[in-house]
Design a protein around this motif. Sequence first.
Motif, PDB file in Angstrom:
ATOM      1  N   PHE A  42      19.040  38.855  23.517  1.00  0.00           N
ATOM      2  CA  PHE A  42      19.714  39.026  22.227  1.00  0.00           C
ATOM      3  C   PHE A  42      20.145  37.648  21.732  1.00  0.00           C
ATOM      4  CE2 PHE A  42      20.019  43.377  23.599  1.00  0.00           C
ATOM      5  CZ  PHE A  42      20.107  44.123  22.431  1.00  0.00           C
ATOM      6  N   ALA A  43      20.052  37.449  20.426  1.00  0.00           N
ATOM      7  CA  ALA A  43      20.456  36.187  19.814  1.00  0.00           C
ATOM      8  C   ALA A  43      21.543  36.454  18.776  1.00  0.00           C
ATOM      9  CB  ALA A  43      19.262  35.520  19.139  1.00  0.00           C
ATOM     10  N   GLU A  44      22.508  35.544  18.713  1.00  0.00           N
ATOM     11  CA  GLU A  44      23.567  35.664  17.713  1.00  0.00           C
ATOM     12  C   GLU A  44      22.973  35.412  16.331  1.00  0.00           C
ATOM     13  OE1 GLU A  44      27.811  33.626  16.414  1.00  0.00           O
ATOM     14  OE2 GLU A  44      27.159  33.469  18.505  1.00  0.00           O
ATOM     15  N   ILE A  45      23.258  36.344  15.393  1.00  0.00           N
ATOM     16  CA  ILE A  45      22.759  36.178  14.025  1.00  0.00           C
ATOM     17  C   ILE A  45      23.885  36.117  13.002  1.00  0.00           C
ATOM     18  CG2 ILE A  45      20.502  37.192  14.497  1.00  0.00           C
ATOM     19  CD1 ILE A  45      21.582  39.776  13.061  1.00  0.00           C
ATOM     20  N   GLY A  46      25.134  36.281  13.450  1.00  0.00           N
ATOM     21  CA  GLY A  46      26.252  36.214  12.519  1.00  0.00           C
ATOM     22  C   GLY A  46      27.551  36.631  13.180  1.00  0.00           C
ATOM     23  N   ARG A  47      28.600  36.643  12.349  1.00  0.00           N
ATOM     24  CA  ARG A  47      29.937  37.055  12.804  1.00  0.00           C
ATOM     25  C   ARG A  47      30.556  37.960  11.750  1.00  0.00           C
ATOM     26  NH1 ARG A  47      32.914  34.068  17.301  1.00  0.00           N
ATOM     27  NH2 ARG A  47      31.170  32.977  18.265  1.00  0.00           N
ATOM     28  N   ARG A  48      31.324  38.906  12.226  1.00  0.00           N
ATOM     29  CA  ARG A  48      32.113  39.758  11.334  1.00  0.00           C
ATOM     30  C   ARG A  48      33.574  39.406  11.605  1.00  0.00           C
ATOM     31  NH1 ARG A  48      28.261  43.505   9.636  1.00  0.00           N
ATOM     32  NH2 ARG A  48      26.817  44.240  11.221  1.00  0.00           N
ATOM     33  N   LYS A  49      34.217  38.812  10.627  1.00  0.00           N
ATOM     34  CA  LYS A  49      35.605  38.362  10.782  1.00  0.00           C
ATOM     35  C   LYS A  49      36.552  39.564  10.870  1.00  0.00           C
ATOM     36  CE  LYS A  49      34.788  33.960  10.478  1.00  0.00           C
ATOM     37  NZ  LYS A  49      34.778  33.207  11.703  1.00  0.00           N
ATOM     38  N   GLY A  50      37.434  39.521  11.857  1.00  0.00           N
ATOM     39  CA  GLY A  50      38.473  40.547  12.003  1.00  0.00           C
ATOM     40  C   GLY A  50      37.939  41.948  12.202  1.00  0.00           C
ATOM     41  N   TYR A  51      36.799  42.090  12.829  1.00  0.00           N
ATOM     42  CA  TYR A  51      36.106  43.375  12.963  1.00  0.00           C
ATOM     43  C   TYR A  51      36.801  44.336  13.919  1.00  0.00           C
ATOM     44  CZ  TYR A  51      32.036  46.475  13.634  1.00  0.00           C
ATOM     45  OH  TYR A  51      31.180  47.548  13.701  1.00  0.00           O
ATOM     46  N   TYR A  52      37.276  43.810  15.043  1.00  0.00           N
ATOM     47  CA  TYR A  52      37.853  44.650  16.085  1.00  0.00           C
ATOM     48  C   TYR A  52      39.370  44.573  16.109  1.00  0.00           C
ATOM     49  CZ  TYR A  52      33.268  44.846  18.449  1.00  0.00           C
ATOM     50  OH  TYR A  52      31.955  45.045  18.777  1.00  0.00           O
ATOM     51  N   PRO A  53      40.038  45.696  16.440  1.00  0.00           N
ATOM     52  CA  PRO A  53      41.477  45.608  16.701  1.00  0.00           C
ATOM     53  C   PRO A  53      41.704  44.832  17.988  1.00  0.00           C
ATOM     54  CG  PRO A  53      40.666  47.812  17.207  1.00  0.00           C
ATOM     55  CD  PRO A  53      39.511  47.046  16.622  1.00  0.00           C
ATOM     56  N   ALA A  54      42.800  44.093  18.030  1.00  0.00           N
ATOM     57  CA  ALA A  54      43.150  43.326  19.221  1.00  0.00           C
ATOM     58  C   ALA A  54      44.618  43.576  19.548  1.00  0.00           C
ATOM     59  CB  ALA A  54      42.869  41.840  18.994  1.00  0.00           C
ATOM     60  N   HIS A  55      45.122  42.904  20.554  1.00  0.00           N
ATOM     61  CA  HIS A  55      46.500  43.100  20.995  1.00  0.00           C
ATOM     62  C   HIS A  55      47.499  42.691  19.912  1.00  0.00           C
ATOM     63  CE1 HIS A  55      45.286  44.189  24.979  1.00  0.00           C
ATOM     64  NE2 HIS A  55      44.562  43.091  25.102  1.00  0.00           N
ATOM     65  N   GLU A  56      48.636  43.376  19.932  1.00  0.00           N
ATOM     66  CA  GLU A  56      49.776  43.071  19.065  1.00  0.00           C
ATOM     67  C   GLU A  56      49.424  43.084  17.584  1.00  0.00           C
ATOM     68  OE1 GLU A  56      51.308  39.384  20.548  1.00  0.00           O
ATOM     69  OE2 GLU A  56      51.771  40.252  22.505  1.00  0.00           O
ATOM     70  N   GLY A  57      48.572  44.034  17.186  1.00  0.00           N
ATOM     71  CA  GLY A  57      48.234  44.204  15.780  1.00  0.00           C
ATOM     72  C   GLY A  57      47.294  43.157  15.212  1.00  0.00           C
ATOM     73  N   LYS A  58      46.783  42.299  16.052  1.00  0.00           N
ATOM     74  CA  LYS A  58      45.864  41.261  15.592  1.00  0.00           C
ATOM     75  C   LYS A  58      44.447  41.817  15.529  1.00  0.00           C
ATOM     76  CE  LYS A  58      48.757  37.581  17.260  1.00  0.00           C
ATOM     77  NZ  LYS A  58      48.947  36.519  18.209  1.00  0.00           N
ATOM     78  N   ARG A  59      43.525  41.009  15.030  1.00  0.00           N
ATOM     79  CA  ARG A  59      42.122  41.398  14.912  1.00  0.00           C
ATOM     80  C   ARG A  59      41.263  40.348  15.625  1.00  0.00           C
ATOM     81  NH1 ARG A  59      41.541  46.459  13.249  1.00  0.00           N
ATOM     82  NH2 ARG A  59      39.440  45.973  12.554  1.00  0.00           N
ATOM     83  N   GLU A  60      40.105  40.776  16.085  1.00  0.00           N
ATOM     84  CA  GLU A  60      39.163  39.875  16.744  1.00  0.00           C
ATOM     85  C   GLU A  60      37.823  39.973  16.022  1.00  0.00           C
ATOM     86  OE1 GLU A  60      37.405  38.920  21.213  1.00  0.00           O
ATOM     87  OE2 GLU A  60      38.619  40.718  20.926  1.00  0.00           O
ATOM     88  N   ASP A  61      37.162  38.828  15.891  1.00  0.00           N
ATOM     89  CA  ASP A  61      35.847  38.805  15.262  1.00  0.00           C
ATOM     90  C   ASP A  61      34.843  39.564  16.125  1.00  0.00           C
ATOM     91  OD1 ASP A  61      36.986  37.155  13.386  1.00  0.00           O
ATOM     92  OD2 ASP A  61      35.955  35.332  14.054  1.00  0.00           O
ATOM     93  N   ALA A  62      33.707  39.872  15.519  1.00  0.00           N
ATOM     94  CA  ALA A  62      32.568  40.429  16.249  1.00  0.00           C
ATOM     95  C   ALA A  62      31.421  39.445  16.141  1.00  0.00           C
ATOM     96  CB  ALA A  62      32.149  41.773  15.667  1.00  0.00           C
ATOM     97  N   ILE A  63      30.753  39.218  17.238  1.00  0.00           N
ATOM     98  CA  ILE A  63      29.504  38.464  17.224  1.00  0.00           C
ATOM     99  C   ILE A  63      28.402  39.480  16.999  1.00  0.00           C
ATOM    100  CG2 ILE A  63      27.899  37.064  18.582  1.00  0.00           C
ATOM    101  CD1 ILE A  63      30.363  36.035  20.140  1.00  0.00           C
ATOM    102  N   VAL A  64      27.594  39.273  15.972  1.00  0.00           N
ATOM    103  CA  VAL A  64      26.471  40.161  15.683  1.00  0.00           C
ATOM    104  C   VAL A  64      25.245  39.569  16.370  1.00  0.00           C
ATOM    105  CG1 VAL A  64      25.066  41.253  13.883  1.00  0.00           C
ATOM    106  CG2 VAL A  64      27.499  40.746  13.444  1.00  0.00           C
ATOM    107  N   MET A  65      24.561  40.420  17.145  1.00  0.00           N
ATOM    108  CA  MET A  65      23.392  39.967  17.894  1.00  0.00           C
ATOM    109  C   MET A  65      22.197  40.866  17.592  1.00  0.00           C
ATOM    110  SD  MET A  65      25.159  39.001  21.552  1.00  0.00           S
ATOM    111  CE  MET A  65      24.058  37.631  21.967  1.00  0.00           C
ATOM    112  N   ARG A  66      21.007  40.281  17.711  1.00  0.00           N
ATOM    113  CA  ARG A  66      19.772  41.014  17.436  1.00  0.00           C
ATOM    114  C   ARG A  66      18.758  40.723  18.541  1.00  0.00           C
ATOM    115  NH1 ARG A  66      14.787  39.923  15.015  1.00  0.00           N
ATOM    116  NH2 ARG A  66      13.926  41.702  13.925  1.00  0.00           N
ATOM    117  N   HIS A  67      18.010  41.766  18.879  1.00  0.00           N
ATOM    118  CA  HIS A  67      16.923  41.638  19.845  1.00  0.00           C
ATOM    119  C   HIS A  67      15.680  42.282  19.246  1.00  0.00           C
ATOM    120  CE1 HIS A  67      14.848  41.435  23.671  1.00  0.00           C
ATOM    121  NE2 HIS A  67      14.617  42.737  23.626  1.00  0.00           N
ATOM    122  N   ALA A  68      14.610  41.499  19.107  1.00  0.00           N
ATOM    123  CA  ALA A  68      13.338  42.033  18.605  1.00  0.00           C
ATOM    124  C   ALA A  68      12.678  42.841  19.709  1.00  0.00           C
ATOM    125  CB  ALA A  68      12.435  40.898  18.152  1.00  0.00           C
ATOM    126  N   LEU A  69      12.118  43.981  19.334  1.00  0.00           N
ATOM    127  CA  LEU A  69      11.455  44.859  20.323  1.00  0.00           C
ATOM    128  C   LEU A  69       9.956  44.567  20.384  1.00  0.00           C
ATOM    129  CD1 LEU A  69      13.303  48.171  19.485  1.00  0.00           C
ATOM    130  CD2 LEU A  69      13.729  46.608  21.386  1.00  0.00           C
TER     131      LEU A  69
END
Length: 156
Positions: A129-156
Amino acid sequence: MMDASVANRLSLVRMTMDDVDAVHALECSVFPHPWSRANFSDSIQAGYDAWLLRDAAGELAGYFLLMYALDEAHLLDVAVAGERHGTGLGRHLLDTLCARAKEMGAESVLLEVRPSNERALAVYKRYGFAEIGRRKGYYPAHEGKREDAIVMRHAL
């Protein structure tokens, strides 16, 4: 790498509503911010491609859920039972879900992963899988904060 004799003793079975409690329990045991029971129920009701891996004793070893859009499969959730981490089961699940996605006509698999989930990131990168982007604040995190998501893609 998973021993072939172990892989041969695993059964791939479609996830049903009867499996939701066990799947949710596994999810809660391995993720700090797990999906809710309703997330799994809703996914099954929506017709997403949801599968379990069970061992020879019928124990839940892992699962995955895929959603399809045109020629892409989106890996919504995947998990390996905690006591099976480091056994090659994660790679086996990726092999299985990629084969399933290809069978369904997908040309690639997309996923999101937390930057803090270093174990999963390493598995995905080793798999190709290769990183193709980021989603800012995608996931909930501790103490009401948010965590980014690394978007990954794998060609079949």
